[in-house]
Design a protein around this motif. Structure first.
Motif, mmCIF file in Angstrom:
data_model
loop_
_atom_site.group_PDB
_atom_site.id
_atom_site.type_symbol
_atom_site.label_atom_id
_atom_site.label_comp_id
_atom_site.label_asym_id
_atom_site.label_seq_id
_atom_site.Cartn_x
_atom_site.Cartn_y
_atom_site.Cartn_z
ATOM 1 N N SER A 59 0.814 -1.226 0.000
ATOM 2 C CA SER A 59 0.000 0.000 0.000
ATOM 3 C C SER A 59 0.845 1.272 0.000
ATOM 4 O O SER A 59 0.325 2.360 -0.231
ATOM 5 N N ILE A 60 2.150 1.158 0.259
ATOM 6 C CA ILE A 60 3.021 2.337 0.298
ATOM 7 C C ILE A 60 3.474 2.675 -1.117
ATOM 8 O O ILE A 60 4.027 1.827 -1.822
ATOM 9 N N SER A 61 3.213 3.911 -1.541
ATOM 10 C CA SER A 61 3.587 4.366 -2.885
ATOM 11 C C SER A 61 4.668 5.434 -2.783
ATOM 12 O O SER A 61 5.165 5.747 -1.694
ATOM 13 N N ALA A 62 5.005 6.027 -3.941
ATOM 14 C CA ALA A 62 6.072 7.031 -3.974
ATOM 15 C C ALA A 62 5.690 8.300 -3.230
ATOM 16 O O ALA A 62 6.565 9.068 -2.817
ATOM 17 N N THR A 63 4.386 8.533 -3.042
ATOM 18 C CA THR A 63 3.946 9.768 -2.378
ATOM 19 C C THR A 63 3.950 9.656 -0.860
ATOM 20 O O THR A 63 3.844 10.674 -0.174
ATOM 21 N N ASP A 64 4.036 8.448 -0.320
ATOM 22 C CA ASP A 64 4.022 8.295 1.136
ATOM 23 C C ASP A 64 5.145 7.379 1.613
ATOM 24 O O ASP A 64 4.940 6.486 2.435
ATOM 25 N N LEU A 65 6.335 7.619 1.046
ATOM 26 C CA LEU A 65 7.494 6.829 1.468
ATOM 27 C C LEU A 65 7.938 7.165 2.882
ATOM 28 O O LEU A 65 8.758 6.446 3.459
ATOM 29 N N HIS A 66 7.403 8.243 3.440
ATOM 30 C CA HIS A 66 7.768 8.611 4.806
ATOM 31 C C HIS A 66 7.096 7.708 5.840
ATOM 32 O O HIS A 66 7.489 7.706 7.007
ATOM 33 N N GLU A 67 6.079 6.958 5.418
ATOM 34 C CA GLU A 67 5.389 6.075 6.362
ATOM 35 C C GLU A 67 6.290 4.905 6.745
ATOM 36 O O GLU A 67 7.108 4.445 5.959
ATOM 37 N N ARG A 68 6.094 4.421 7.955
ATOM 38 C CA ARG A 68 6.843 3.268 8.443
ATOM 39 C C ARG A 68 5.867 2.225 8.986
ATOM 40 O O ARG A 68 4.776 2.560 9.457
ATOM 41 N N ILE A 69 6.285 0.972 8.911
ATOM 42 C CA ILE A 69 5.445 -0.140 9.361
ATOM 43 C C ILE A 69 5.707 -0.393 10.839
ATOM 44 O O ILE A 69 6.864 -0.474 11.270
ATOM 45 N N ALA A 70 4.630 -0.512 11.598
ATOM 46 C CA ALA A 70 4.770 -0.750 13.038
ATOM 47 C C ALA A 70 5.356 -2.142 13.291
ATOM 48 O O ALA A 70 4.991 -3.115 12.630
ATOM 49 N N ILE A 71 6.268 -2.225 14.243
ATOM 50 C CA ILE A 71 6.920 -3.488 14.605
ATOM 51 C C ILE A 71 6.276 -4.009 15.884
ATOM 52 O O ILE A 71 6.385 -3.385 16.945
ATOM 53 N N ALA A 72 5.582 -5.160 15.764
ATOM 54 C CA ALA A 72 4.901 -5.728 16.931
ATOM 55 C C ALA A 72 5.895 -6.313 17.928
ATOM 56 O O ALA A 72 5.811 -6.072 19.126
ATOM 57 N N ASN A 73 6.837 -7.096 17.417
ATOM 58 C CA ASN A 73 7.837 -7.727 18.287
ATOM 59 C C ASN A 73 9.200 -7.591 17.618
ATOM 60 O O ASN A 73 9.482 -8.282 16.644
ATOM 61 N N PRO A 74 10.053 -6.707 18.112
ATOM 62 C CA PRO A 74 11.348 -6.490 17.440
ATOM 63 C C PRO A 74 12.330 -7.639 17.597
ATOM 64 O O PRO A 74 13.392 -7.620 16.978
ATOM 65 N N ASN A 75 11.989 -8.641 18.411
ATOM 66 C CA ASN A 75 12.940 -9.715 18.695
ATOM 67 C C ASN A 75 12.715 -10.975 17.865
ATOM 68 O O ASN A 75 13.540 -11.889 17.921
ATOM 69 N N ASP A 76 11.598 -11.064 17.125
ATOM 70 C CA ASP A 76 11.369 -12.264 16.330
ATOM 71 C C ASP A 76 11.708 -11.998 14.863
ATOM 72 O O ASP A 76 12.116 -10.901 14.479
ATOM 73 N N GLU A 77 11.546 -13.043 14.029
ATOM 74 C CA GLU A 77 11.931 -12.939 12.622
ATOM 75 C C GLU A 77 11.079 -11.920 11.874
ATOM 76 O O GLU A 77 11.582 -11.193 11.005
ATOM 77 N N ILE A 78 9.778 -11.866 12.189
ATOM 78 C CA ILE A 78 8.906 -10.894 11.528
ATOM 79 C C ILE A 78 9.329 -9.478 11.886
ATOM 80 O O ILE A 78 9.327 -8.569 11.042
ATOM 81 N N GLY A 79 9.715 -9.272 13.141
ATOM 82 C CA GLY A 79 10.196 -7.955 13.554
ATOM 83 C C GLY A 79 11.466 -7.559 12.823
ATOM 84 O O GLY A 79 11.627 -6.403 12.405
ATOM 85 N N HIS A 80 12.388 -8.519 12.649
ATOM 86 C CA HIS A 80 13.620 -8.227 11.903
ATOM 87 C C HIS A 80 13.308 -7.884 10.447
ATOM 88 O O HIS A 80 13.901 -6.953 9.874
ATOM 89 N N LEU A 81 12.372 -8.639 9.837
ATOM 90 C CA LEU A 81 11.993 -8.356 8.450
ATOM 91 C C LEU A 81 11.341 -6.984 8.334
ATOM 92 O O LEU A 81 11.621 -6.228 7.389
ATOM 93 N N THR A 82 10.479 -6.638 9.286
ATOM 94 C CA THR A 82 9.826 -5.326 9.266
ATOM 95 C C THR A 82 10.848 -4.207 9.403
ATOM 96 O O THR A 82 10.767 -3.181 8.712
ATOM 97 N N ALA A 83 11.828 -4.401 10.284
ATOM 98 C CA ALA A 83 12.875 -3.385 10.449
ATOM 99 C C ALA A 83 13.677 -3.216 9.162
ATOM 100 O O ALA A 83 14.043 -2.094 8.782
ATOM 101 N N THR A 84 13.945 -4.316 8.465
ATOM 102 C CA THR A 84 14.671 -4.237 7.197
ATOM 103 C C THR A 84 13.863 -3.472 6.149
ATOM 104 O O THR A 84 14.409 -2.640 5.405
ATOM 105 N N ILE A 85 12.547 -3.741 6.083
ATOM 106 C CA ILE A 85 11.692 -3.025 5.126
ATOM 107 C C ILE A 85 11.636 -1.541 5.467
ATOM 108 O O ILE A 85 11.677 -0.679 4.572
ATOM 109 N N ASN A 86 11.536 -1.207 6.753
ATOM 110 C CA ASN A 86 11.530 0.206 7.155
ATOM 111 C C ASN A 86 12.838 0.891 6.765
ATOM 112 O O ASN A 86 12.843 2.049 6.329
#
Length: 330
Positions: free
Chosen positions: A199-226
């Motif tokens: 859903s993030i386009s070129a006009t809203d690249l300033h948005e960031r995805i909330a990280i539910a748990n920064p210690n698990d694999e999904i949290g690491h992937l979310t941090a990488t995408i951010n």
């Protein structure tokens, strides 16, 4: 060539879990069956040994073979699954339980090849388990055979095998269904992450995805995408600044060229001034070409495609060129 279709992760996890559970379940079933089978045979061998020792003690105490067998039957009872017989050194039968006749014994003896016991097969009795021992009675060598039919034991083991055979497939189906549900639940954060990233386009690249748990694999992937979004946002800002600067830098040479051309059109009589203006136009065109080359080099430098060579310049000469370039606009 047909393109090979690969299963998605949910189905692959389901299949892997189902196969792993099937392996564990089959190994467990085989292990339990073997332990149960061995336990039954151990109990049967112990029973055969006890009966053999009882008959041996009676013969060693001096009882006749007939009396010893009669006492043996009286102690253990007339059991259809157990029977015994005694042979002399020439393999002649000197006594047997009532369940055996000479024909049965003559047919059984060639199959009882182990001196201490084991498992044999007979056409009339089927599979049998036996124990054997040589004793001395009244100075005469005798061999005792105590036998038990395995029909009932085989039926019990067959029932166990059928139970496992009918129980394992439904258990595998249930485990596959549970594995699929667990895979869907485990991958649901990944699907949410995909939808949010999409859903993030070129006009809203300033948005960031909330990280539910920064210690698990999904949290690491979310941090990488951010982190990737942050770099893209910075690159887009640089492109915007580059476009604005390029537009500003190109506006002045274009205005000078237009002014020189218009003045040349209104003063055709003065050839010297016309030539000067045309020379100025050529010079400004050269500046535009040079500026375009510099912008291209800057763009390549920003994208790490090419590193421009920096050279020192003369400020006095640069200011002189600027004054001469802007003189027609004064």
């Amino acid at each position: 060539m047909m393109r090979q279709t690969r299963l998605n992760i949910r189905w692959r996890l389901t299949i892997w879990n189902a196969l792993a559970f099937a392996f564990i379940l089959v190994a467990f079933g085989i292990g339990v069956y073997q332990l149960l089978r061995q336990a039954h045979f151990d109990m049967l061998d112990k029973s055969l040994k006890n009966r053999l020792v009882t008959l041996e003690e009676s013969l060693q105490e001096g009882s006749s073979v007939e009396d010893a067998i009669r006492d043996w039957v009286g102690k253990f009872g007339e059991h259809s699954d157990y029977f015994a017989f005694v042979c002399d050194g020439l393999q002649n039968t000197v006594g047997a339980t009532a369940t055996l006749n000479q024909v049965d014994i003559n047919r059984l003896l060639p199959n009882l090849i182990n001196d201490y016991g084991g498992t044999a097969h007979d056409s009339a009795f089927g599979r049998i388990r036996y124990a054997s021992r040589e004793v001395q009675s009244h100075g005469q060598p005798l061999r005792i055979y105590v036998l038990a039919e395995l029909e009932h034991l085989d039926e019990e083991l067959l029932l166990v095998r059928r139970t496992f055979l009918f129980a394992i497939p439904p258990a595998l189906v249930l485990s596959a269904a549970l594995s699929y549900l667990l895979a869907v639940r485990a991958l649901s954060p990944v699907e949410k992450l995909r939808l949010k990233t999409d859903s993030i386009s070129a006009t809203d690249l300033h948005e960031r995805i909330a990280i539910a748990n920064p210690n698990d694999e999904i949290g690491h992937l979310t941090a990488t995408i951010n982190s990737l979004l942050a770099r893209l946002d910075e690159s887009f800002d640089e492109i915007k600044r580059f476009t604005a600067d390029a537009s500003h830098e190109l506006r002045t040479p274009i205005a000078i060229i237009r002014s020189e051309a218009e003045m040349g059109l209104h003063n055709d009589a003065d050839h010297s001034r016309t030539n000067k203006r045309l020379s100025s136009i050529v010079e400004e065109c050269g500046r535009l070409t040079n500026l375009t080359s510099q912008l291209l080099a800057l763009s390549r430098a920003e994208s790490s495609i090419n590193k421009s060579n920096m050279k020192p310049i003369s400020i006095d000469r640069l200011l002189t060129e600027v004054v001469e370039a802007l003189e027609p606009l004064a």
